[in-house]
Design a protein around this motif. Structure first.
Motif, mmCIF file in Angstrom:
data_model
loop_
_atom_site.group_PDB
_atom_site.id
_atom_site.type_symbol
_atom_site.label_atom_id
_atom_site.label_comp_id
_atom_site.label_asym_id
_atom_site.label_seq_id
_atom_site.Cartn_x
_atom_site.Cartn_y
_atom_site.Cartn_z
ATOM 1 N N LYS A 1 0.542 -18.232 -24.502
ATOM 2 C CA LYS A 1 -0.529 -17.897 -23.559
ATOM 3 C C LYS A 1 -0.974 -19.192 -22.911
ATOM 4 O O LYS A 1 -1.319 -20.154 -23.580
ATOM 5 C CB LYS A 1 -1.708 -17.245 -24.268
ATOM 6 C CG LYS A 1 -2.800 -16.827 -23.289
ATOM 7 C CD LYS A 1 -3.952 -16.148 -23.988
ATOM 8 C CE LYS A 1 -4.923 -15.561 -22.999
ATOM 9 N NZ LYS A 1 -5.870 -16.492 -22.453
ATOM 10 N N ASP B 1 -4.531 -17.678 -17.997
ATOM 11 C CA ASP B 1 -4.610 -16.210 -18.061
ATOM 12 C C ASP B 1 -3.232 -15.569 -17.882
ATOM 13 O O ASP B 1 -3.108 -14.457 -17.415
ATOM 14 C CB ASP B 1 -5.601 -15.679 -17.018
ATOM 15 C CG ASP B 1 -5.125 -15.854 -15.595
ATOM 16 O OD1 ASP B 1 -4.229 -16.694 -15.365
ATOM 17 O OD2 ASP B 1 -5.635 -15.149 -14.712
ATOM 18 N N GLU B 2 -2.208 -16.279 -18.303
ATOM 19 C CA GLU B 2 -0.841 -15.800 -18.152
ATOM 20 C C GLU B 2 -0.140 -15.755 -19.510
ATOM 21 O O GLU B 2 -0.275 -16.688 -20.301
ATOM 22 C CB GLU B 2 -0.109 -16.756 -17.227
ATOM 23 C CG GLU B 2 1.212 -16.290 -16.740
ATOM 24 C CD GLU B 2 1.678 -17.152 -15.577
ATOM 25 O OE1 GLU B 2 1.853 -16.591 -14.490
ATOM 26 O OE2 GLU B 2 1.846 -18.365 -15.776
ATOM 27 N N CYS C 1 -4.763 -11.324 -20.249
ATOM 28 C CA CYS C 1 -3.939 -12.045 -19.281
ATOM 29 C C CYS C 1 -3.824 -11.233 -17.998
ATOM 30 O O CYS C 1 -3.759 -10.004 -18.044
ATOM 31 C CB CYS C 1 -2.537 -12.289 -19.846
ATOM 32 S SG CYS C 1 -2.525 -13.395 -21.271
#
Length: 135
Positions: free
Chosen positions: A63, A66-67, A98
């Motif tokens: 992670k 936010d991906e 995410c």
């Protein structure tokens, strides 16, 4: 079944899926030491896909902001688990709040994942000058 590994599980079970680990690490040019340190420091999450008590695939998630990034994936008999993988990483991304999923991999994964609404954002073009030995 998809199972997240602890560092202890990884160490004790590595012999049963070692070939998948090194194949996966080759896809994103990562040494075993670098991978292990990132896993041990909770930067990477490591998973196995198991069917009929046989490891079918190994993959690494990270992670970043936010991906959710699928950094590496190696497996056999993809037809038996590809949808399960897509559902799992989508659910995991939502759990972690995410906004997107990014996958690093070879060209074949694009064909596999476009069936589930994923698209190629960019491509990388390489020329290999020499191969590094993997321990």
């Amino acid at each position: 079944m998809i199972r997240e590994l602890t560092i202890e599980d990884f160490k004790s079970e590595l012999d049963s899926f070692k070939n998948l680990v090194f194949k996966a690490l080759n896809t994103f040019d990562c040494s075993f030491e670098e991978f292990y340190n990132n896993f041990n420091n909770n930067i990477y999450s490591v998973f196995l896909i198991v069917k009929d008590n046989h490891v079918k695939a190994f993959f690494i998630l990270e992670k970043e902001n936010d991906e959710l990034i699928l950094l590496a994936l190696s497996g056999e008999d993809t037809s038996s688990w590809k949808k399960q993988l897509y559902v799992f990483i989508t659910r995991k991304a939502r759990e972690l709040k995410c906004s997107s999923i990014q996958v690093y991999g070879r060209k074949g994964w694009l064909k596999l994942l476009t069936k589930y609404g994923m698209t190629a954002e960019y491509i990388t073009i390489n020329r290999i000058l020499f191969r590094k030995k993997v321990n």
